[in-house]
Design a protein around this motif. Structure first.
Motif, PDB file in Angstrom:
ATOM      1  N   ILE A   1     -17.173  12.877 -22.961  1.00  0.00           N
ATOM      2  CA  ILE A   1     -16.600  13.180 -21.649  1.00  0.00           C
ATOM      3  C   ILE A   1     -15.072  13.156 -21.710  1.00  0.00           C
ATOM      4  O   ILE A   1     -14.393  14.019 -21.140  1.00  0.00           O
ATOM      5  CB  ILE A   1     -17.132  12.179 -20.594  1.00  0.00           C
ATOM      6  N   PHE A   2     -14.520  12.163 -22.439  1.00  0.00           N
ATOM      7  CA  PHE A   2     -13.062  12.088 -22.575  1.00  0.00           C
ATOM      8  C   PHE A   2     -12.530  13.346 -23.270  1.00  0.00           C
ATOM      9  O   PHE A   2     -11.562  13.965 -22.832  1.00  0.00           O
ATOM     10  CB  PHE A   2     -12.670  10.832 -23.368  1.00  0.00           C
ATOM     11  N   ALA A   3     -13.183  13.716 -24.385  1.00  0.00           N
ATOM     12  CA  ALA A   3     -12.738  14.896 -25.133  1.00  0.00           C
ATOM     13  C   ALA A   3     -12.879  16.161 -24.282  1.00  0.00           C
ATOM     14  O   ALA A   3     -12.048  17.069 -24.354  1.00  0.00           O
ATOM     15  CB  ALA A   3     -13.551  15.024 -26.418  1.00  0.00           C
ATOM     16  N   HIS A   4     -13.926  16.207 -23.430  1.00  0.00           N
ATOM     17  CA  HIS A   4     -14.119  17.366 -22.551  1.00  0.00           C
ATOM     18  C   HIS A   4     -12.989  17.450 -21.531  1.00  0.00           C
ATOM     19  O   HIS A   4     -12.419  18.532 -21.295  1.00  0.00           O
ATOM     20  CB  HIS A   4     -15.470  17.242 -21.848  1.00  0.00           C
ATOM     21  N   ALA A   5     -12.627  16.291 -20.939  1.00  0.00           N
ATOM     22  CA  ALA A   5     -11.543  16.272 -19.946  1.00  0.00           C
ATOM     23  C   ALA A   5     -10.228  16.710 -20.580  1.00  0.00           C
ATOM     24  O   ALA A   5      -9.387  17.333 -19.920  1.00  0.00           O
ATOM     25  CB  ALA A   5     -11.408  14.864 -19.357  1.00  0.00           C
ATOM     26  N   ALA A   6     -10.062  16.387 -21.869  1.00  0.00           N
ATOM     27  CA  ALA A   6      -8.826  16.744 -22.578  1.00  0.00           C
ATOM     28  C   ALA A   6      -8.855  18.192 -23.068  1.00  0.00           C
ATOM     29  O   ALA A   6      -7.876  18.670 -23.632  1.00  0.00           O
ATOM     30  CB  ALA A   6      -8.626  15.799 -23.766  1.00  0.00           C
TER      31      ALA A   6
ATOM     32  N   SER B   1     -22.516   8.522 -13.714  1.00  0.00           N
ATOM     33  CA  SER B   1     -21.447   7.753 -14.363  1.00  0.00           C
ATOM     34  C   SER B   1     -20.603   8.674 -15.251  1.00  0.00           C
ATOM     35  O   SER B   1     -19.388   8.508 -15.346  1.00  0.00           O
ATOM     36  CB  SER B   1     -22.008   6.569 -15.153  1.00  0.00           C
ATOM     37  N   CYS B   2     -21.241   9.673 -15.867  1.00  0.00           N
ATOM     38  CA  CYS B   2     -20.471  10.645 -16.660  1.00  0.00           C
ATOM     39  C   CYS B   2     -19.573  11.480 -15.748  1.00  0.00           C
ATOM     40  O   CYS B   2     -18.423  11.769 -16.086  1.00  0.00           O
ATOM     41  CB  CYS B   2     -21.403  11.576 -17.441  1.00  0.00           C
ATOM     42  N   ALA B   3     -20.099  11.866 -14.576  1.00  0.00           N
ATOM     43  CA  ALA B   3     -19.309  12.651 -13.626  1.00  0.00           C
ATOM     44  C   ALA B   3     -18.095  11.852 -13.162  1.00  0.00           C
ATOM     45  O   ALA B   3     -16.983  12.386 -13.051  1.00  0.00           O
ATOM     46  CB  ALA B   3     -20.175  13.063 -12.443  1.00  0.00           C
ATOM     47  N   ARG B   4     -18.312  10.545 -12.906  1.00  0.00           N
ATOM     48  CA  ARG B   4     -17.213   9.686 -12.452  1.00  0.00           C
ATOM     49  C   ARG B   4     -16.153   9.553 -13.551  1.00  0.00           C
ATOM     50  O   ARG B   4     -14.962   9.672 -13.302  1.00  0.00           O
ATOM     51  CB  ARG B   4     -17.777   8.314 -12.080  1.00  0.00           C
ATOM     52  N   ASP B   5     -16.612   9.345 -14.811  1.00  0.00           N
ATOM     53  CA  ASP B   5     -15.668   9.249 -15.936  1.00  0.00           C
ATOM     54  C   ASP B   5     -14.866  10.544 -16.076  1.00  0.00           C
ATOM     55  O   ASP B   5     -13.660  10.517 -16.318  1.00  0.00           O
ATOM     56  CB  ASP B   5     -16.419   8.972 -17.250  1.00  0.00           C
ATOM     57  N   LEU B   6     -15.563  11.679 -15.928  1.00  0.00           N
ATOM     58  CA  LEU B   6     -14.888  12.969 -16.085  1.00  0.00           C
ATOM     59  C   LEU B   6     -13.777  13.125 -15.044  1.00  0.00           C
ATOM     60  O   LEU B   6     -12.655  13.526 -15.371  1.00  0.00           O
ATOM     61  CB  LEU B   6     -15.908  14.111 -15.972  1.00  0.00           C
ATOM     62  N   ARG B   7     -14.100  12.773 -13.782  1.00  0.00           N
ATOM     63  CA  ARG B   7     -13.077  12.874 -12.719  1.00  0.00           C
ATOM     64  C   ARG B   7     -11.894  11.956 -13.024  1.00  0.00           C
ATOM     65  O   ARG B   7     -10.742  12.329 -12.828  1.00  0.00           O
ATOM     66  CB  ARG B   7     -13.694  12.510 -11.362  1.00  0.00           C
TER      67      ARG B   7
ATOM     68  N   GLY C   1      -5.232  12.965 -16.770  1.00  0.00           N
ATOM     69  CA  GLY C   1      -4.584  14.082 -17.464  1.00  0.00           C
ATOM     70  C   GLY C   1      -3.670  14.849 -16.536  1.00  0.00           C
ATOM     71  O   GLY C   1      -2.559  15.233 -16.905  1.00  0.00           O
ATOM     72  N   GLY C   2      -4.135  15.061 -15.277  1.00  0.00           N
ATOM     73  CA  GLY C   2      -3.328  15.773 -14.287  1.00  0.00           C
ATOM     74  C   GLY C   2      -2.046  15.023 -13.988  1.00  0.00           C
ATOM     75  O   GLY C   2      -0.968  15.629 -13.860  1.00  0.00           O
ATOM     76  N   ALA C   3      -2.141  13.667 -13.899  1.00  0.00           N
ATOM     77  CA  ALA C   3      -0.958  12.852 -13.614  1.00  0.00           C
ATOM     78  C   ALA C   3       0.053  12.980 -14.753  1.00  0.00           C
ATOM     79  O   ALA C   3       1.257  13.057 -14.524  1.00  0.00           O
ATOM     80  CB  ALA C   3      -1.366  11.386 -13.425  1.00  0.00           C
ATOM     81  N   LEU C   4      -0.467  13.026 -15.994  1.00  0.00           N
ATOM     82  CA  LEU C   4       0.430  13.197 -17.151  1.00  0.00           C
ATOM     83  C   LEU C   4       1.130  14.551 -17.094  1.00  0.00           C
ATOM     84  O   LEU C   4       2.331  14.657 -17.319  1.00  0.00           O
ATOM     85  CB  LEU C   4      -0.367  13.109 -18.457  1.00  0.00           C
TER      86      LEU C   4
END
Ligand code: ZN
Length: 225
Positions: free
Chosen positions: A19-24, A44-50, A56-59
């Motif tokens: 999920i982390f790699a997907h968000a990135a 829980s995966c959906a929450r982690d993804l958000r 990432g958006g904040a960065l």
């Protein structure tokens, strides 16, 4: 939730790592599809993804925007004006109704896979190749209760996400949203549990190596494929 195998390094849980790699945006298309389907099926995966996407958006917000190339907007608008490619005529395919029960990202991948469809892989087992691009392969597996994929080992890593129904292999039982991870060290035979027809999304980064008589045939006919 069941899992085994792969050492994910930074993360104890391979699901979180995916999920982390997907968000990135770091996954190639087939694995990104699996991660998106996982987030669709598991809260829980959906929450982690958000959470990861927001981080990432904040960065990104802290990075000064680069100036756009001259005519960039015109180029984008021109691209939007281009007519969409003609769609292949709709064909009634067996099991289309079953696709309706799958996560939207998987349904879209199936509808984009023009020319693909269910093909027989063995008794009670059908496969549907999803044309995602990239080097990893994504395939939907449709396994009737009591039927199973042949015993096989793996040339690379195989991720199998259960979408509907359930299957069992030597290491455990996997229901909707559960992820089975097989590495080159694993040999297994997934069998669908009694109940609804099992549909799973399998992503492999290398062809499967079948063992037993099927493996003999595969090796014997590899040159003829
Ligand atoms: Zn496998």
């Amino acid at each position: 939730m069941s899992m085994s195998g792969a050492d994910s390094g930074l993360f104890d849980d391979p699901r979180s790592a995916l999920i982390f790699a997907h968000a990135a945006g770091a996954l190639e298309p087939a694995t990104a599809l699996l991660a998106a389907a996982m987030a669709d099926l598991d809260k829980s995966c959906a929450r982690d993804l958000r959470t990861y996407e927001a981080a990432g958006g904040a960065l990104l917000d802290q990075i000064a925007p680069a100036p756009l190339a001259p005519h960039a907007l015109d180029d984008v608008l021109a691209r939007l004006d281009r007519p969409a490619p003609a769609k292949a005529p709709a064909r009634a395919r067996p099991f289309d109704a079953e696709l309706n029960d799958l996560p939207a990202c998987v349904r879209r991948a199936a509808s984009r896979s023009a020319g693909a469809g269910w093909r027989l892989l063995g008794p009670g087992v059908k496969g549907f190749d999803l044309h995602t691009g990239g080097s990893a392969q994504a395939q939907l597996l449709r396994i009737e209760p009591g039927s199973g994929a042949p015993t096989h080992s793996h040339g690379g890593v195989e991720l199998t996400l259960c979408l509907v129904g359930a299957f069992r292999d030597e290491r455990g039982r996997y229901g909707p949203g559960d992820l089975a991870i097989a590495t080159p060290d694993d040999t297994h035979r997934p069998i669908a549990e009694p109940g609804p027809t099992c549909i799973a999304l399998a992503v492999t980064d290398a062809p499967l190596r079948f063992t037993g008589w099927l493996g003999f045939l595969q090796r014997a006919f590899r040159g003829a494929e």
